[in-house]
Design an enzyme around this catalytic site. Structure first.
Site, PDB file in Angstrom:
ATOM      1  CB  VAL A 120      38.213  35.214  24.526  1.00 35.25           C
ATOM      2  CG1 VAL A 120      39.607  35.303  23.935  1.00 35.25           C
ATOM      3  CG2 VAL A 120      37.465  34.015  23.955  1.00 35.25           C
ATOM      4  CB  CYS A 121      38.193  39.794  27.490  1.00 37.68           C
ATOM      5  SG  CYS A 121      37.334  40.259  25.967  1.00 37.68           S
TER       6      CYS A 121
END
Length: 191
Positions: A52-53
């Site tokens: 996700v980062c």
């Protein structure tokens, strides 16, 4: 998770000095250096080279011109080293990196910044997805904290910054639900 010294909305944001990757260089950044010049969006993310980062880190970079139009600097922070940040930036997006970024990535290897902002989860040693909107006076105006598994909205962050600017320019107003520029605000006091 929260700490007794976590910042609160309406208080001065905790200052810090740390090593960041700016472009392809290591530089010291200090939060208070932006005071009286720019707003700051400070966002914490768990780790480089994850799932996700990079979607968040790249989205904030892709919309950087929108932040600059609102006189706002963006600072991304994780507990990774500045060397890891540089490797991530030097890795092409198609190969799992983030490529060149328009804003600094700050290293919080000591986890002191994450602790000061109340986003560190000691059991895993990583920061939750904390986002802090800080005005030009250095005051914390907005914060949101997400768990590890889901990202934030760049559009919502920009909307919050527009509301902060509106209220700075028109202190007699308040902004109702879903307020956006062009929508009516509510006047609560005389100018």
């Amino acid at each position: 998770m929260s700490y007794p010294n976590s910042p609160l909305v309406g208080q001065l944001a905790p200052d810090f000095t740390a090593t960041a990757v700016v472009g392809q260089e290591f530089r010291q950044v200090q939060l208070s250096d932006y005071r009286d010049r720019q707003n700051v969006v400070l966002f914490f993310y768990p780790l480089d080279f994850t799932f996700v980062c990079p979607t968040e880190v790249m989205a904030f970079s892709d919309r950087y011109a929108d932040f600059q139009a609102l006189e706002t600097e963006v600072l991304g922070i994780s507990i990774d080293s500045h060397y890891s940040h540089l490797a991530w930036i030097q890795t092409d997006r198609a190969a799992g990196g983030v490529g060149e970024l328009a804003y600094p990535l700050v290293s919080d290897l000591t986890r002191e910044i994450s602790k000061a902002y109340g986003v560190l989860v000691p059991e895993v040693g990583m920061a939750l997805r904390g986002l802090f909107a800080i005005d030009k006076a250095g005051m914390l105006q907005h914060l949101s904290i997400n768990n590890f598994g889901f990202g934030r909205s760049v559009d919502e962050t920009l909307r919050v910054l527009k509301a902060i600017r509106h209220l700075h320019d028109r202190p007699q107003d308040v902004c109702p639900v879903d307020w956006d520029p062009g929508k009516p605000a509510i006047q609560v006091g005389a100018s």
